[in-house]
Design a protein around this motif. Structure first.
Motif, PDB file in Angstrom:
ATOM      1  N   GLU A 128      18.903  93.941  49.178  1.00  0.00           N
ATOM      2  CA  GLU A 128      20.167  94.227  50.101  1.00  0.00           C
ATOM      3  C   GLU A 128      20.631  95.592  49.449  1.00  0.00           C
ATOM      4  O   GLU A 128      20.986  96.585  49.781  1.00  0.00           O
ATOM      5  N   LEU A 129      20.739  95.413  47.905  1.00  0.00           N
ATOM      6  CA  LEU A 129      21.446  96.389  47.214  1.00  0.00           C
ATOM      7  C   LEU A 129      20.478  97.810  47.357  1.00  0.00           C
ATOM      8  O   LEU A 129      21.095  98.712  47.330  1.00  0.00           O
ATOM      9  N   MET A 130      19.268  97.559  47.022  1.00  0.00           N
ATOM     10  CA  MET A 130      18.346  98.507  47.029  1.00  0.00           C
ATOM     11  C   MET A 130      18.276  99.104  48.365  1.00  0.00           C
ATOM     12  O   MET A 130      18.397 100.366  48.373  1.00  0.00           O
ATOM     13  N   ALA A 131      18.430  98.493  49.589  1.00  0.00           N
ATOM     14  CA  ALA A 131      18.319  99.230  50.560  1.00  0.00           C
ATOM     15  C   ALA A 131      19.483 100.026  50.885  1.00  0.00           C
ATOM     16  O   ALA A 131      19.497 100.910  51.597  1.00  0.00           O
ATOM     17  N   ALA A 132      20.829  99.561  50.152  1.00  0.00           N
ATOM     18  CA  ALA A 132      21.884 100.115  50.512  1.00  0.00           C
ATOM     19  C   ALA A 132      21.987 101.678  49.925  1.00  0.00           C
ATOM     20  O   ALA A 132      22.225 102.506  50.277  1.00  0.00           O
ATOM     21  N   TRP A 133      21.024 101.747  48.562  1.00  0.00           N
ATOM     22  CA  TRP A 133      21.220 102.863  47.788  1.00  0.00           C
ATOM     23  C   TRP A 133      20.120 103.880  48.458  1.00  0.00           C
ATOM     24  O   TRP A 133      20.106 104.933  48.597  1.00  0.00           O
ATOM     25  N   PHE A 134      19.038 103.226  48.993  1.00  0.00           N
ATOM     26  CA  PHE A 134      17.913 103.900  49.636  1.00  0.00           C
ATOM     27  C   PHE A 134      18.588 104.581  51.008  1.00  0.00           C
ATOM     28  O   PHE A 134      18.305 105.998  51.153  1.00  0.00           O
ATOM     29  N   GLY A 135      19.416 103.948  51.702  1.00  0.00           N
ATOM     30  CA  GLY A 135      19.988 104.332  52.677  1.00  0.00           C
ATOM     31  C   GLY A 135      20.962 105.493  52.388  1.00  0.00           C
ATOM     32  O   GLY A 135      21.327 106.297  53.342  1.00  0.00           O
ATOM     33  N   LEU A 136      21.490 105.583  51.186  1.00  0.00           N
ATOM     34  CA  LEU A 136      22.192 106.640  50.802  1.00  0.00           C
ATOM     35  C   LEU A 136      21.332 107.912  50.172  1.00  0.00           C
ATOM     36  O   LEU A 136      21.939 108.944  49.482  1.00  0.00           O
ATOM     37  N   ASP A 137      20.132 108.052  50.462  1.00  0.00           N
ATOM     38  CA  ASP A 137      19.280 109.309  50.254  1.00  0.00           C
ATOM     39  C   ASP A 137      18.841 109.167  48.924  1.00  0.00           C
ATOM     40  O   ASP A 137      18.464 110.170  48.361  1.00  0.00           O
ATOM     41  N   PHE A 138      18.790 108.153  48.230  1.00  0.00           N
ATOM     42  CA  PHE A 138      18.141 108.015  46.874  1.00  0.00           C
ATOM     43  C   PHE A 138      16.841 107.684  46.935  1.00  0.00           C
ATOM     44  O   PHE A 138      16.554 106.967  47.822  1.00  0.00           O
ATOM     45  N   GLY A 139      16.205 108.059  45.834  1.00  0.00           N
ATOM     46  CA  GLY A 139      14.787 107.634  45.727  1.00  0.00           C
ATOM     47  C   GLY A 139      14.339 106.795  44.457  1.00  0.00           C
ATOM     48  O   GLY A 139      14.974 107.511  43.483  1.00  0.00           O
ATOM     49  N   GLN A 140      13.314 106.176  44.404  1.00  0.00           N
ATOM     50  CA  GLN A 140      12.835 105.620  43.069  1.00  0.00           C
ATOM     51  C   GLN A 140      12.327 106.748  41.906  1.00  0.00           C
ATOM     52  O   GLN A 140      11.513 107.320  42.395  1.00  0.00           O
ATOM     53  N   GLN A 141      12.921 106.628  40.924  1.00  0.00           N
ATOM     54  CA  GLN A 141      12.475 107.362  39.839  1.00  0.00           C
ATOM     55  C   GLN A 141      11.746 106.762  38.572  1.00  0.00           C
ATOM     56  O   GLN A 141      10.760 107.246  37.958  1.00  0.00           O
ATOM     57  N   HIS A 142      12.439 105.517  38.271  1.00  0.00           N
ATOM     58  CA  HIS A 142      12.090 104.999  37.078  1.00  0.00           C
ATOM     59  C   HIS A 142      12.045 103.352  36.924  1.00  0.00           C
ATOM     60  O   HIS A 142      12.834 102.990  37.961  1.00  0.00           O
ATOM     61  N   VAL A 143      11.393 102.710  36.407  1.00  0.00           N
ATOM     62  CA  VAL A 143      10.844 101.299  36.634  1.00  0.00           C
ATOM     63  C   VAL A 143      11.371 100.790  35.043  1.00  0.00           C
ATOM     64  O   VAL A 143      10.581 101.179  34.151  1.00  0.00           O
ATOM     65  N   HIS A 144      12.103  99.743  35.033  1.00  0.00           N
ATOM     66  CA  HIS A 144      12.312  99.108  33.803  1.00  0.00           C
ATOM     67  C   HIS A 144      11.641  97.589  34.012  1.00  0.00           C
ATOM     68  O   HIS A 144      11.718  97.038  35.117  1.00  0.00           O
ATOM     69  N   ALA A 145      10.813  97.070  32.804  1.00  0.00           N
ATOM     70  CA  ALA A 145      10.196  95.937  33.430  1.00  0.00           C
ATOM     71  C   ALA A 145      10.117  95.002  32.261  1.00  0.00           C
ATOM     72  O   ALA A 145      10.294  95.382  31.052  1.00  0.00           O
ATOM     73  N   VAL A 146      10.023  93.549  32.466  1.00  0.00           N
ATOM     74  CA  VAL A 146       9.653  92.758  31.233  1.00  0.00           C
ATOM     75  C   VAL A 146       8.671  91.703  31.670  1.00  0.00           C
ATOM     76  O   VAL A 146       8.274  91.661  32.841  1.00  0.00           O
ATOM     77  N   ARG A 147       8.163  91.038  30.630  1.00  0.00           N
ATOM     78  CA  ARG A 147       7.095  89.936  30.834  1.00  0.00           C
ATOM     79  C   ARG A 147       7.371  89.097  29.719  1.00  0.00           C
ATOM     80  O   ARG A 147       8.024  89.521  28.617  1.00  0.00           O
ATOM     81  N   GLU A 148       7.125  87.650  29.805  1.00  0.00           N
ATOM     82  CA  GLU A 148       7.124  86.872  28.490  1.00  0.00           C
ATOM     83  C   GLU A 148       6.288  87.200  27.522  1.00  0.00           C
ATOM     84  O   GLU A 148       5.172  87.744  27.764  1.00  0.00           O
ATOM     85  N   PRO A 310       9.194  94.326  37.373  1.00  0.00           N
ATOM     86  CA  PRO A 310      10.308  95.177  37.546  1.00  0.00           C
ATOM     87  C   PRO A 310      11.680  94.329  37.391  1.00  0.00           C
ATOM     88  O   PRO A 310      11.636  93.293  38.105  1.00  0.00           O
ATOM     89  N   THR A 311      12.566  94.887  36.531  1.00  0.00           N
ATOM     90  CA  THR A 311      13.906  94.325  36.413  1.00  0.00           C
ATOM     91  C   THR A 311      14.873  94.978  36.933  1.00  0.00           C
ATOM     92  O   THR A 311      15.778  94.895  37.655  1.00  0.00           O
ATOM     93  N   PHE A 312      14.859  96.354  36.819  1.00  0.00           N
ATOM     94  CA  PHE A 312      15.728  97.187  37.324  1.00  0.00           C
ATOM     95  C   PHE A 312      14.849  98.691  37.441  1.00  0.00           C
ATOM     96  O   PHE A 312      13.827  99.093  37.090  1.00  0.00           O
ATOM     97  N   ARG A 313      15.273  99.203  38.647  1.00  0.00           N
ATOM     98  CA  ARG A 313      14.927 100.574  39.212  1.00  0.00           C
ATOM     99  C   ARG A 313      16.013 101.609  39.103  1.00  0.00           C
ATOM    100  O   ARG A 313      17.106 101.260  39.519  1.00  0.00           O
ATOM    101  N   ARG A 314      15.418 102.698  38.568  1.00  0.00           N
ATOM    102  CA  ARG A 314      16.523 103.806  38.358  1.00  0.00           C
ATOM    103  C   ARG A 314      16.382 104.694  39.620  1.00  0.00           C
ATOM    104  O   ARG A 314      15.041 105.047  39.697  1.00  0.00           O
ATOM    105  N   LEU A 315      17.342 105.085  40.516  1.00  0.00           N
ATOM    106  CA  LEU A 315      17.072 105.656  41.781  1.00  0.00           C
ATOM    107  C   LEU A 315      17.610 107.091  41.349  1.00  0.00           C
ATOM    108  O   LEU A 315      18.689 107.150  40.690  1.00  0.00           O
ATOM    109  N   HIS A 316      17.349 108.192  42.207  1.00  0.00           N
ATOM    110  CA  HIS A 316      17.838 109.424  41.754  1.00  0.00           C
ATOM    111  C   HIS A 316      18.182 110.304  43.150  1.00  0.00           C
ATOM    112  O   HIS A 316      17.531 110.045  44.295  1.00  0.00           O
TER     113      HIS A 316
END
Ligand code: COA
Length: 320
Positions: A128-148, A310-316
């Motif tokens: 939901e939060l991602m869609a809200a930002w995409f709807g504000l003309d942001f696009g994905q630039q960077h991915v932060h990720a984790v694994r055990e 992916p844990t966080f996406r940086r949008l631009h």
């Protein structure tokens, strides 16, 4: 809904919203730090943002309760151009309408005073939060990720002719060449990075000066006696871009990896990545993190194939 500037009296309400957002995030990605589910810890992160240079905050109220907040800060212009960043702790909202209203109000001032790159760091699993930002003309630039970290039984099985070993001083010329692989690769399509490339003798001198720094472990991949790839492992605490809510309580970090173009696609990157996973396990980290430009297609493929989530996406959004 009423949107107005962030005031100290809003801190507890904002902290409760952020702690709740992080609780939902951890239900999807339990490796994230449980501490930020506590409003007192979430509040500290918001306070830190508000204390920064050129910080500007907004809150939204509906029916007398605080339903969202947003804090924009400014970072180094040489790297990011004129910029406003909404960090991982810089926003939480009851619903997408609140995000839109907060951004509309804040951006009116930001854009009026300065054309700028806007960045926002969003929980990757919050559709939901991602869609809200995409709807504000942001696009994905960077991915932060984790694994055990892998289990004790995990071992690296590279192809017979491939050796992964700790770097030696004699590897410095090859390491300097490999240090330039990522910036050169990043200038190409579809990354189009504009960051300048350092001269190789400067890179060599820096690597030489830092070679014995115990915080960093450098591994190399060798084929037929030639170094064709390298990787750097360290504590995630050394990363300047994986901070605050993005950091698991304890994690190792795949901080750099590169394979010479001629040796790519043959399993060298995977073997180096696996060696870093094993290093993290042996150093006692329960989790290993990394991050990459989402336009870096080989890195995106390689790190996902290694099990990073992916844990966080940086949008631009560029308004220039
Ligand atoms: C990212 C990089 C280190 C990967 O190294 P590599 O030796 O080419 O990778 P591998 O051959 O081990 O492949 C790793 C996985 O990614 C996949 N992959 C690699 N390149 C790919 C591509 N271009 N397209 C699709 N999949 C690809 C492979 O299929 C493999 O998956 P598998 O192990 O499940 O089969 C290398 O491409 C590189 O040096 N890139 C430039 C520098 C860089 O981007 N560094 C990372 C910065 S975050």
């Amino acid at each position: 809904m009423q949107v107005r500037p962030f005031e100290p009296v809003d801190l507890d309400g904002a902290a409760a919203l952020l702690a709740e957002r992080h609780r939902r995030h951890r239900a999807a990605e339990p490796l994230l730090d449980p501490a930020f589910e506590e409003p007192v810890d979430a509040r500290r992160e918001i306070e830190e943002l508000l204390a920064g240079d050129a910080a500007a905050g907004r809150v939204a109220h509906r029916g007398g309760s605080l339903v969202g907040y947003l804090v924009g800060i400014s970072k180094d212009r040489e790297t990011w151009g004129t910029n406003v960043w909404i960090e991982s702790a810089g926003h939480a909202a009851a619903d997408p309408d609140v995000v839109r209203a907060l951004y509309a109000d804040a951006a009116a001032v930001w854009v009026e005073s300065l054309p700028a790159n806007h960045y926002v760091v969003v929980p990757a699993t919050d559709d939901e939060l991602m869609a809200a930002w995409f709807g504000l003309d942001f696009g994905q630039q960077h991915v932060h990720a984790v694994r055990e970290a892998p289990p004790a039984s995990f071992g690296i099985v590279p192809r017979a002719e491939l050796t992964i070993r700790p770097a030696r001083r004699a590897d410095l010329p090859a390491l300097a060449e490999l240090e330039l692989v990522l910036p050169r690769h990043s200038q190409g399509s579809p990354i189009f990075s504009r960051l300048p490339i350092e001269p190789i003798d400067e890179v060599h001198a820096e690597l030489e000066a830092d070679f014995d720094d115990p915080r960093f472990t450098t591994l190399v991949a060798e084929v037929d006696g030639l170094v064709v790839g390298s990787a750097i492992a360290c504590s995630l605490g050394e990363s300047k871009s994986n901070v605050s809510l993005m950091r698991p309580a304890a994690a190792g970090f795949l901080g750099y990896a590169a394979v010479l173009p001629a040796a790519r696609g043959l399993g060298v990157g995977r073997a180096l990545g696996e060696a870093v996973l094993a290093w993290g396990r042996d150093a006692g980290y329960p989790a290993i993190a990394t991050d990459w430009r989402s336009t870096n297609l080989p890195a995106d493929a390689a790190w996902r194939a290694l099990g990073f989530r992916p844990t966080f996406r940086r949008l631009h959004r560029g308004i220039t």
